[in-house]
Design a protein around this motif. Structure first.
Motif, PDB file in Angstrom:
ATOM      1  N   ASN A   1      54.176  24.678   3.434  1.00  0.00           N
ATOM      2  CA  ASN A   1      53.286  24.133   4.458  1.00  0.00           C
ATOM      3  C   ASN A   1      52.728  22.776   3.997  1.00  0.00           C
ATOM      4  O   ASN A   1      51.561  22.644   3.671  1.00  0.00           O
ATOM      5  CB  ASN A   1      52.140  25.112   4.725  1.00  0.00           C
ATOM      6  CG  ASN A   1      51.282  24.683   5.896  1.00  0.00           C
ATOM      7  OD1 ASN A   1      51.753  23.998   6.797  1.00  0.00           O
ATOM      8  ND2 ASN A   1      50.013  25.077   5.872  1.00  0.00           N
ATOM      9  N   PHE A   2      53.620  21.781   3.949  1.00  0.00           N
ATOM     10  CA  PHE A   2      53.190  20.444   3.537  1.00  0.00           C
ATOM     11  C   PHE A   2      54.158  19.391   4.080  1.00  0.00           C
ATOM     12  O   PHE A   2      55.226  19.725   4.598  1.00  0.00           O
ATOM     13  CB  PHE A   2      53.115  20.350   2.007  1.00  0.00           C
ATOM     14  CG  PHE A   2      54.448  20.480   1.303  1.00  0.00           C
ATOM     15  CD1 PHE A   2      55.196  19.356   0.981  1.00  0.00           C
ATOM     16  CD2 PHE A   2      54.945  21.729   0.954  1.00  0.00           C
ATOM     17  CE1 PHE A   2      56.420  19.473   0.338  1.00  0.00           C
ATOM     18  CE2 PHE A   2      56.158  21.865   0.304  1.00  0.00           C
ATOM     19  CZ  PHE A   2      56.898  20.727  -0.002  1.00  0.00           C
ATOM     20  N   ARG A   3      53.760  18.150   3.938  1.00  0.00           N
ATOM     21  CA  ARG A   3      54.566  17.029   4.416  1.00  0.00           C
ATOM     22  C   ARG A   3      55.104  16.243   3.230  1.00  0.00           C
ATOM     23  O   ARG A   3      54.352  15.853   2.343  1.00  0.00           O
ATOM     24  CB  ARG A   3      53.709  16.125   5.308  1.00  0.00           C
ATOM     25  CG  ARG A   3      54.453  14.972   5.961  1.00  0.00           C
ATOM     26  CD  ARG A   3      53.530  14.203   6.906  1.00  0.00           C
ATOM     27  NE  ARG A   3      54.229  13.123   7.584  1.00  0.00           N
ATOM     28  CZ  ARG A   3      54.391  11.904   7.082  1.00  0.00           C
ATOM     29  NH1 ARG A   3      53.900  11.619   5.884  1.00  0.00           N
ATOM     30  NH2 ARG A   3      55.031  10.978   7.759  1.00  0.00           N
ATOM     31  N   VAL A   4      56.396  16.023   3.198  1.00  0.00           N
ATOM     32  CA  VAL A   4      57.019  15.254   2.127  1.00  0.00           C
ATOM     33  C   VAL A   4      56.625  13.785   2.281  1.00  0.00           C
ATOM     34  O   VAL A   4      56.618  13.251   3.396  1.00  0.00           O
ATOM     35  CB  VAL A   4      58.554  15.401   2.186  1.00  0.00           C
ATOM     36  CG1 VAL A   4      59.227  14.489   1.162  1.00  0.00           C
ATOM     37  CG2 VAL A   4      58.946  16.849   1.946  1.00  0.00           C
ATOM     38  N   PRO A   5      56.260  13.108   1.194  1.00  0.00           N
ATOM     39  CA  PRO A   5      55.834  11.702   1.270  1.00  0.00           C
ATOM     40  C   PRO A   5      56.888  10.800   1.914  1.00  0.00           C
ATOM     41  O   PRO A   5      58.097  11.026   1.777  1.00  0.00           O
ATOM     42  CB  PRO A   5      55.626  11.325  -0.210  1.00  0.00           C
ATOM     43  CG  PRO A   5      55.325  12.618  -0.883  1.00  0.00           C
ATOM     44  CD  PRO A   5      56.159  13.642  -0.172  1.00  0.00           C
TER      45      PRO A   5
ATOM     46  N   ASN B   1      61.267  25.795   1.626  1.00  0.00           N
ATOM     47  CA  ASN B   1      62.113  25.801   2.814  1.00  0.00           C
ATOM     48  C   ASN B   1      62.344  24.352   3.248  1.00  0.00           C
ATOM     49  O   ASN B   1      61.460  23.718   3.826  1.00  0.00           O
ATOM     50  CB  ASN B   1      61.430  26.591   3.931  1.00  0.00           C
ATOM     51  CG  ASN B   1      62.302  26.760   5.159  1.00  0.00           C
ATOM     52  OD1 ASN B   1      63.033  25.851   5.550  1.00  0.00           O
ATOM     53  ND2 ASN B   1      62.219  27.922   5.781  1.00  0.00           N
ATOM     54  N   CYS B   2      63.534  23.837   2.957  1.00  0.00           N
ATOM     55  CA  CYS B   2      63.820  22.425   3.243  1.00  0.00           C
ATOM     56  C   CYS B   2      63.768  22.108   4.729  1.00  0.00           C
ATOM     57  O   CYS B   2      63.387  21.003   5.120  1.00  0.00           O
ATOM     58  CB  CYS B   2      65.185  22.050   2.681  1.00  0.00           C
ATOM     59  SG  CYS B   2      65.220  21.870   0.890  1.00  0.00           S
ATOM     60  N   GLN B   3      64.147  23.069   5.546  1.00  0.00           N
ATOM     61  CA  GLN B   3      64.092  22.864   6.991  1.00  0.00           C
ATOM     62  C   GLN B   3      62.645  22.673   7.433  1.00  0.00           C
ATOM     63  O   GLN B   3      62.326  21.770   8.205  1.00  0.00           O
ATOM     64  CB  GLN B   3      64.720  24.057   7.714  1.00  0.00           C
ATOM     65  CG  GLN B   3      64.940  23.843   9.203  1.00  0.00           C
ATOM     66  CD  GLN B   3      66.046  22.848   9.481  1.00  0.00           C
ATOM     67  OE1 GLN B   3      67.109  22.901   8.873  1.00  0.00           O
ATOM     68  NE2 GLN B   3      65.800  21.931  10.410  1.00  0.00           N
ATOM     69  N   ARG B   4      61.784  23.504   6.905  1.00  0.00           N
ATOM     70  CA  ARG B   4      60.386  23.468   7.331  1.00  0.00           C
ATOM     71  C   ARG B   4      59.664  22.208   6.858  1.00  0.00           C
ATOM     72  O   ARG B   4      58.797  21.689   7.566  1.00  0.00           O
ATOM     73  CB  ARG B   4      59.656  24.708   6.813  1.00  0.00           C
ATOM     74  CG  ARG B   4      58.272  24.842   7.420  1.00  0.00           C
ATOM     75  CD  ARG B   4      57.617  26.142   7.059  1.00  0.00           C
ATOM     76  NE  ARG B   4      56.254  26.160   7.551  1.00  0.00           N
ATOM     77  CZ  ARG B   4      55.268  26.835   6.998  1.00  0.00           C
ATOM     78  NH1 ARG B   4      55.492  27.554   5.922  1.00  0.00           N
ATOM     79  NH2 ARG B   4      54.049  26.794   7.502  1.00  0.00           N
ATOM     80  N   ILE B   5      60.009  21.715   5.679  1.00  0.00           N
ATOM     81  CA  ILE B   5      59.317  20.517   5.183  1.00  0.00           C
ATOM     82  C   ILE B   5      60.007  19.229   5.618  1.00  0.00           C
ATOM     83  O   ILE B   5      59.597  18.131   5.236  1.00  0.00           O
ATOM     84  CB  ILE B   5      59.153  20.546   3.654  1.00  0.00           C
ATOM     85  CG1 ILE B   5      60.507  20.482   2.946  1.00  0.00           C
ATOM     86  CG2 ILE B   5      58.360  21.780   3.234  1.00  0.00           C
ATOM     87  CD1 ILE B   5      60.396  20.366   1.427  1.00  0.00           C
ATOM     88  N   GLY B   6      61.063  19.358   6.415  1.00  0.00           N
ATOM     89  CA  GLY B   6      61.646  18.194   7.074  1.00  0.00           C
ATOM     90  C   GLY B   6      62.644  17.373   6.286  1.00  0.00           C
ATOM     91  O   GLY B   6      62.848  16.194   6.592  1.00  0.00           O
ATOM     92  N   ILE B   7      63.317  17.965   5.302  1.00  0.00           N
ATOM     93  CA  ILE B   7      64.299  17.175   4.545  1.00  0.00           C
ATOM     94  C   ILE B   7      65.695  17.803   4.558  1.00  0.00           C
ATOM     95  O   ILE B   7      66.614  17.261   3.948  1.00  0.00           O
ATOM     96  CB  ILE B   7      63.852  16.965   3.081  1.00  0.00           C
ATOM     97  CG1 ILE B   7      63.663  18.312   2.367  1.00  0.00           C
ATOM     98  CG2 ILE B   7      62.578  16.127   3.021  1.00  0.00           C
ATOM     99  CD1 ILE B   7      63.362  18.163   0.874  1.00  0.00           C
ATOM    100  N   ALA B   8      65.872  18.907   5.259  1.00  0.00           N
ATOM    101  CA  ALA B   8      67.169  19.589   5.266  1.00  0.00           C
ATOM    102  C   ALA B   8      68.289  18.710   5.802  1.00  0.00           C
ATOM    103  O   ALA B   8      69.441  18.808   5.360  1.00  0.00           O
ATOM    104  CB  ALA B   8      67.078  20.884   6.070  1.00  0.00           C
TER     105      ALA B   8
END
Length: 238
Positions: A111-115, A140-147
């Motif tokens: 539950n965070f945002r990748v820089p 979870n790479c999908q959830r943190i937006g980098i998948a």
């Protein structure tokens, strides 16, 4: 400072990335996740109310020392620790209780945002190389937006041991059908990432701004760097 090369690199086609403490600072993320999970445990399993975070950490350490496989599989380690603790505390259905806690943990730890800096670097590198993720962790790479940057995300499984074992590196090499010399692994840990890549025959890039220190290095990485943006210089090698 740019990349500091220690070994010659040529012919790289694939770059694999460690995730935690390489692409983002995982320490505060884990601290918050563990605090929220501890609150959940105390509320739902009062039999363990006297066990604080340090108690659970010590249990994990003891299990890691007793079972080498668990030291490279963070999901299996946490699940085994919870099940053992709940069983000892007399929680009914200890395994299912452990699974429920892990569901909470997985929710909070991703539950965070990748820089933005990480997104910029991955976007740039993806134009020149194939990218994949090789992580001992359970984000979870999908959830943190980098998948979408990675062709494949490789994490420990029942028959797939984590770094520094060669299993996950071998899976990536087989996936791309390339030789070890054609893959570069980027990570912060001197043992799991740098030694692991070395054992697999791959190049390695050591992020010195993560959790590992130079005193932990047992082999020399191909290069070292202290800022993620410096990786854009790798595009010159493509």
């Amino acid at each position: 400072m740019t990349l500091k090369f220690h070994r010659r690199i040529a012919g790289v086609k694939v770059i694999s990335f460690d995730l935690d403490d390489t692409l983002y600072d995982n320490v505060p993320i884990m601290r918050e996740a563990e605090t929220k999970v501890q609150d959940y445990i105390a509320l739902n399993y009062p039999q363990t109310r006297d066990w604080d975070l340090e108690h659970w950490r010590q249990r994990r350490i003891e299990l890691m020392q007793a079972d080498a496989r668990l030291s490279s599989d963070m999901t299996a380690l946490r699940l085994a620790t919870l099940q053992q603790g709940f069983s000892e505390a007399g929680v009914e259905g200890a395994y299912r209780a452990a699974e429920k806690v892990m569901e909470q943990f997985h929710h909070h730890r991703s539950n965070f945002r990748v820089p933005d800096a990480a997104h910029s670097v991955l976007t740039e590198l993806k134009q020149h190389f194939k990218l994949c993720a090789i992580s001992n962790g359970n984000v979870n790479c999908q959830r943190i937006g980098i998948a979408n940057y990675f062709d494949i995300v490789i994490q420990p499984e029942a028959e797939l041991k984590g770094k520094p074992y060669p299993d996950m590196f071998s899976k990536a090499l087989n996936y791309y059908q390339i030789s070890p010399a054609q893959m570069l692994h980027i990570g912060d840990h001197p043992i799991s990432d740098i030694l692991g890549a070395h054992r697999a025959g791959c190049h390695s890039g050591w992020f010195t701004g993560g959790l590992g220190g130079s005193h932990q290095l047992t082999v020399v990485p191909s290069f070292s760097f202290d800022d993620l943006s410096q990786l854009c210089n790798l595009c010159e090698l493509a």
